[in-house]
Enzyme design. Sequence first.
Site, PDB file in Angstrom:
ATOM      1  N   ARG A  50       5.565  52.312  14.319  1.00 55.60           N
ATOM      2  CA  ARG A  50       5.904  52.102  12.666  1.00 55.60           C
ATOM      3  C   ARG A  50       4.499  52.184  12.536  1.00 55.60           C
ATOM      4  NH1 ARG A  50       8.826  45.904  15.015  1.00 55.60           N
ATOM      5  NH2 ARG A  50       7.519  46.388  15.943  1.00 55.60           N
ATOM      6  N   LYS A  92       2.397  45.195  14.183  1.00 61.55           N
ATOM      7  CA  LYS A  92       2.110  44.360  15.583  1.00 61.55           C
ATOM      8  C   LYS A  92       0.955  44.071  15.691  1.00 61.55           C
ATOM      9  CE  LYS A  92       4.914  43.570  18.180  1.00 61.55           C
ATOM     10  NZ  LYS A  92       5.872  42.223  17.640  1.00 61.55           N
ATOM     11  N   TYR A 122       2.688  41.108  12.365  1.00 65.55           N
ATOM     12  CA  TYR A 122       3.198  39.610  13.678  1.00 65.55           C
ATOM     13  C   TYR A 122       1.904  40.324  14.275  1.00 65.55           C
ATOM     14  CZ  TYR A 122       8.028  41.537  11.308  1.00 65.55           C
ATOM     15  OH  TYR A 122       9.597  42.434  10.635  1.00 65.55           O
ATOM     16  N   HIS A 143       3.039  36.238  15.899  1.00 62.56           N
ATOM     17  CA  HIS A 143       3.638  35.919  17.556  1.00 62.56           C
ATOM     18  C   HIS A 143       2.647  35.428  18.130  1.00 62.56           C
ATOM     19  CE1 HIS A 143       7.081  37.763  16.343  1.00 62.56           C
ATOM     20  NE2 HIS A 143       6.611  39.307  16.210  1.00 62.56           N
ATOM     21  N   GLU A 156       6.140  36.805  10.502  1.00 67.07           N
ATOM     22  CA  GLU A 156       7.322  35.805  11.577  1.00 67.07           C
ATOM     23  C   GLU A 156       7.534  34.826  11.009  1.00 67.07           C
ATOM     24  OE1 GLU A 156       4.269  35.473  13.763  1.00 67.07           O
ATOM     25  OE2 GLU A 156       5.027  37.262  12.919  1.00 67.07           O
ATOM     26  N   SER A 200      26.210  26.055  21.999  1.00 64.18           N
ATOM     27  CA  SER A 200      25.351  26.231  23.365  1.00 64.18           C
ATOM     28  C   SER A 200      24.969  24.936  23.983  1.00 64.18           C
ATOM     29  CB  SER A 200      24.069  27.125  22.652  1.00 64.18           C
ATOM     30  OG  SER A 200      23.139  27.199  23.563  1.00 64.18           O
ATOM     31  N   LEU A 250      15.982  31.821  18.147  1.00 61.57           N
ATOM     32  CA  LEU A 250      14.623  31.902  17.829  1.00 61.57           C
ATOM     33  C   LEU A 250      13.969  30.083  16.909  1.00 61.57           C
ATOM     34  CD1 LEU A 250      11.401  33.383  16.449  1.00 61.57           C
ATOM     35  CD2 LEU A 250      13.169  32.961  14.662  1.00 61.57           C
ATOM     36  N   ASP A 303       8.628  38.298  22.143  1.00 58.07           N
ATOM     37  CA  ASP A 303       7.734  38.232  21.266  1.00 58.07           C
ATOM     38  C   ASP A 303       7.151  36.743  20.971  1.00 58.07           C
ATOM     39  OD1 ASP A 303       6.956  40.844  21.070  1.00 58.07           O
ATOM     40  OD2 ASP A 303       8.357  40.501  18.521  1.00 58.07           O
ATOM     41  N   VAL A 334      11.606  44.263  26.066  1.00 59.44           N
ATOM     42  CA  VAL A 334      10.382  45.365  25.344  1.00 59.44           C
ATOM     43  C   VAL A 334      10.532  44.014  24.292  1.00 59.44           C
ATOM     44  CG1 VAL A 334      10.463  47.739  24.181  1.00 59.44           C
ATOM     45  CG2 VAL A 334      11.434  47.127  26.207  1.00 59.44           C
ATOM     46  N   ALA A 335       8.683  44.394  23.989  1.00 62.13           N
ATOM     47  CA  ALA A 335       8.415  43.028  23.169  1.00 62.13           C
ATOM     48  C   ALA A 335       8.479  44.044  21.591  1.00 62.13           C
ATOM     49  CB  ALA A 335       7.025  42.427  23.767  1.00 62.13           C
TER      50      ALA A 335
END
Length: 368
Positions: free
Chosen positions: A15, A75, A94, A96, A118, A220, A240, A270, A298-299
């Site tokens: 990206r 990222k 982003y 994280h 985020e 949950s 999240l 992430d 995969v992050a």
Amino acid sequence: MKIGIPKEIKNNENRVGATPAGVKELIAHGHEVFVQHTAGDGSGFSDAEYEAAGATILPTIEDVYARGEMIIKVKEPIAPEYPLVRKGQVLFTYFHFASDLELTEAMIKSGAVCIAYETVTDRDHRLPLLIPMSEVAGRMSIQEGARFLEKPQGGRGVLLGGVPGVKPAKVLVLGAGVVGRNAALMAAGLGADVTITDVNLNTLRHCADVMPKNVKTLYSSRHNIETELPTTDLVIGSVLVPGAKAPHLVTKDMVKLMRPGSVMVDVAVDQGGCFETTHPTTHSEPTFVVDGVIQYAVANIPGAVPYTSTLALTNATLPYALRLADMGWQEACRKDPGLAEGVNVVDGKVTFKAVAEAFDLPYTPLAL
């Protein structure tokens, strides 16, 4: 303002921080934009398209960081980029932070202004810059999960939707946020037997109202998850807590309840992952095996579909980037409290409480 768009150097991250159309809009507002050579190639955007939009193409990542007063990325910076970030520079990407102490310490040391996609919120307390990539990641999680259920990939050899006379696969989605709902819809569309969980009963009621008939809701709890795992073929972890480390909903011992060849996809990686066994993987080596169960973590899942992802991301980030560039970050954040929520680190201080709590670091409210 001088704005830099570097080429992403994280493993298999194709990206780019802005499309040529986004660059054209920034330039129309009177800003200068510097794009690293081939930065858009992975997403299908050529240097010539950026030049036609008015950008200046620079040969190296060092040049882009040196010229840019604000850096727009996808990222978080990785280790080779740390020395390039300078005091007072605005990084809009982003981050994280809560799952990465090394990154947090590096950005504190840099003295930069770190605004994390985020944790930016809107008037409805949603996460407008996380939502488009969460939509992509939720849908991709099913696509990847279905692939790794195939026998040549090490899976049980189960077709997600089944066929007449053969039951479909069972899919368990943990968390009914944007990722979870998109995962459930995708799995349901393929004909799977889907269960989606959450701790918010209103969210589950909404899911029960709008989801297809092959999606069931479940509160949950540890007991309920343990009960589901022995007959589940694919688990999607999509929990999240904005800006904070994800809780572990599936422990090491719970993984042992699943059948060999089952698949777990942790979209929350992430933020540290919601499976205790999770560790970040890459698109080049996406999986590992724990007690016979395939784990995909995969992050940067949306990086596998960069054309779609870059368009979706720029649609969301561009209005905020324009405000930051037009007003400067301080005035833009004064006028938009939701944008202020995105400011995680400023001048060596942590200004987002969940990040400070994750690593027991001093917390300084942004207002100070």
